[in-house]
Design a protein around this motif. Structure first.
Motif, PDB file in Angstrom:
ATOM      1  N   UNK A 129       0.838  -1.206   0.000  1.00 42.43           N
ATOM      2  CA  UNK A 129       0.000   0.000   0.000  1.00 42.43           C
ATOM      3  C   UNK A 129       0.869   1.249   0.000  1.00 42.43           C
ATOM      4  N   UNK A 130       1.963   1.228   0.732  1.00 41.48           N
ATOM      5  CA  UNK A 130       2.889   2.368   0.764  1.00 41.48           C
ATOM      6  C   UNK A 130       3.448   2.656  -0.632  1.00 41.48           C
ATOM      7  N   UNK A 131       3.852   1.593  -1.339  1.00 43.89           N
ATOM      8  CA  UNK A 131       4.393   1.765  -2.689  1.00 43.89           C
ATOM      9  C   UNK A 131       3.355   2.344  -3.646  1.00 43.89           C
ATOM     10  N   UNK A 132       2.106   1.924  -3.500  1.00 47.76           N
ATOM     11  CA  UNK A 132       1.032   2.456  -4.338  1.00 47.76           C
ATOM     12  C   UNK A 132       0.898   3.956  -4.101  1.00 47.76           C
ATOM     13  N   UNK A 133       0.939   4.396  -2.859  1.00 43.68           N
ATOM     14  CA  UNK A 133       0.829   5.827  -2.554  1.00 43.68           C
ATOM     15  C   UNK A 133       2.035   6.600  -3.066  1.00 43.68           C
ATOM     16  N   UNK A 134       3.216   6.005  -2.990  1.00 44.69           N
ATOM     17  CA  UNK A 134       4.413   6.667  -3.525  1.00 44.69           C
ATOM     18  C   UNK A 134       4.281   6.843  -5.034  1.00 44.69           C
ATOM     19  N   UNK A 135       3.821   5.808  -5.722  1.00 45.69           N
ATOM     20  CA  UNK A 135       3.625   5.902  -7.171  1.00 45.69           C
ATOM     21  C   UNK A 135       2.560   6.948  -7.507  1.00 45.69           C
ATOM     22  N   UNK A 136       1.493   6.987  -6.721  1.00 44.19           N
ATOM     23  CA  UNK A 136       0.445   7.985  -6.921  1.00 44.19           C
ATOM     24  C   UNK A 136       1.035   9.391  -6.791  1.00 44.19           C
ATOM     25  N   UNK A 137       1.837   9.618  -5.771  1.00 44.67           N
ATOM     26  CA  UNK A 137       2.460  10.934  -5.580  1.00 44.67           C
ATOM     27  C   UNK A 137       3.366  11.315  -6.729  1.00 44.67           C
ATOM     28  N   UNK A 138       4.109  10.351  -7.248  1.00 41.03           N
ATOM     29  CA  UNK A 138       4.992  10.618  -8.385  1.00 41.03           C
ATOM     30  C   UNK A 138       4.197  11.046  -9.606  1.00 41.03           C
ATOM     31  N   UNK A 139       3.094  10.357  -9.868  1.00 36.80           N
ATOM     32  CA  UNK A 139       2.237  10.704 -11.006  1.00 36.80           C
ATOM     33  C   UNK A 139       1.632  12.095 -10.801  1.00 36.80           C
ATOM     34  N   UNK A 140       1.271  12.430  -9.584  1.00 35.19           N
ATOM     35  CA  UNK A 140       0.700  13.751  -9.303  1.00 35.19           C
ATOM     36  C   UNK A 140       1.717  14.850  -9.615  1.00 35.19           C
ATOM     37  N   UNK A 141       2.987  14.611  -9.309  1.00 36.66           N
ATOM     38  CA  UNK A 141       4.030  15.594  -9.620  1.00 36.66           C
ATOM     39  C   UNK A 141       4.118  15.796 -11.129  1.00 36.66           C
ATOM     40  N   UNK A 142       4.120  14.719 -11.888  1.00 35.51           N
ATOM     41  CA  UNK A 142       4.189  14.820 -13.356  1.00 35.51           C
ATOM     42  C   UNK A 142       2.968  15.564 -13.884  1.00 35.51           C
ATOM     43  N   UNK A 143       1.793  15.242 -13.381  1.00 32.03           N
ATOM     44  CA  UNK A 143       0.574  15.947 -13.818  1.00 32.03           C
ATOM     45  C   UNK A 143       0.671  17.435 -13.522  1.00 32.03           C
ATOM     46  N   UNK A 144       1.175  17.781 -12.350  1.00 30.20           N
ATOM     47  CA  UNK A 144       1.292  19.193 -11.973  1.00 30.20           C
ATOM     48  C   UNK A 144       2.286  19.917 -12.880  1.00 30.20           C
ATOM     49  N   UNK A 145       3.412  19.290 -13.183  1.00 28.23           N
ATOM     50  CA  UNK A 145       4.390  19.912 -14.070  1.00 28.23           C
ATOM     51  C   UNK A 145       3.815  20.120 -15.464  1.00 28.23           C
ATOM     52  N   UNK A 146       3.041  19.158 -15.945  1.00 31.38           N
ATOM     53  CA  UNK A 146       2.395  19.309 -17.248  1.00 31.38           C
ATOM     54  C   UNK A 146       1.394  20.462 -17.227  1.00 31.38           C
ATOM     55  N   UNK A 147       0.677  20.606 -16.141  1.00 35.11           N
ATOM     56  CA  UNK A 147      -0.280  21.713 -16.003  1.00 35.11           C
ATOM     57  C   UNK A 147       0.452  23.056 -15.978  1.00 35.11           C
ATOM     58  N   UNK A 148       1.563  23.129 -15.270  1.00 36.79           N
ATOM     59  CA  UNK A 148       2.350  24.366 -15.229  1.00 36.79           C
ATOM     60  C   UNK A 148       2.858  24.701 -16.620  1.00 36.79           C
ATOM     61  N   UNK A 149       3.374  23.693 -17.338  1.00 44.34           N
ATOM     62  CA  UNK A 149       3.868  23.940 -18.700  1.00 44.34           C
ATOM     63  C   UNK A 149       2.753  24.441 -19.602  1.00 44.34           C
ATOM     64  N   UNK A 150       1.563  23.837 -19.475  1.00 45.07           N
ATOM     65  CA  UNK A 150       0.431  24.272 -20.281  1.00 45.07           C
ATOM     66  C   UNK A 150       0.093  25.731 -19.983  1.00 45.07           C
ATOM     67  N   UNK A 151       0.112  26.099 -18.710  1.00 48.82           N
ATOM     68  CA  UNK A 151      -0.193  27.485 -18.339  1.00 48.82           C
ATOM     69  C   UNK A 151       0.872  28.440 -18.859  1.00 48.82           C
ATOM     70  N   UNK A 152       2.129  28.035 -18.807  1.00 51.18           N
ATOM     71  CA  UNK A 152       3.218  28.890 -19.304  1.00 51.18           C
ATOM     72  C   UNK A 152       3.101  29.078 -20.817  1.00 51.18           C
ATOM     73  N   UNK A 153       2.695  28.031 -21.523  1.00 47.25           N
ATOM     74  CA  UNK A 153       2.570  28.125 -22.979  1.00 47.25           C
ATOM     75  C   UNK A 153       1.411  29.013 -23.388  1.00 47.25           C
ATOM     76  N   UNK A 154       0.394  29.133 -22.529  1.00 48.60           N
ATOM     77  CA  UNK A 154      -0.762  29.982 -22.835  1.00 48.60           C
ATOM     78  C   UNK A 154      -0.409  31.461 -22.744  1.00 48.60           C
ATOM     79  N   UNK A 155       0.580  31.801 -21.935  1.00 50.61           N
ATOM     80  CA  UNK A 155       0.952  33.216 -21.742  1.00 50.61           C
ATOM     81  C   UNK A 155       1.731  33.771 -22.896  1.00 50.61           C
TER      82      UNK A 155
END
Length: 71
Positions: free
Chosen positions: A45-71
């Motif tokens: 269960x711990x490993x699943x949560x760690x993997x979930x957190x890693x994916x959340x970081x990637x999603x957030x970085x993609x969202x930031x890049x999308x916002x930067x490209x819109x400006x």
């Protein structure tokens, strides 16, 4: 402060303009941390949560890049 997905962050997207969120970096992170459900029988269960957190970081970085490209 900016709010994304009902979260408030200390820094705004504009503060991150010097960050290099290249296609190569995002692609590497997506391959290292694929956005898929791990097979719970293969991970604790711990490993699943760690993997979930890693994916959340990637999603957030993609969202930031999308916002930067819109400006």
């Amino acid at each position: 402060m900016t709010s994304v997905s009902s979260r408030t962050y200390k820094y705004t997207v504009e503060d991150l303009t010097l960050v290099d969120l290249s296609d190569a970096l995002i692609g590497y992170l997506e391959s290292a941390y694929p956005d898929t459900l791990p097979n719970k029988s293969d991970f604790s269960e711990k490993d699943v949560w760690i993997k979930y957190g890693s994916v959340q970081v990637v999603r957030r970085l993609k969202e930031i890049r999308r916002q930067l490209e819109e400006d």
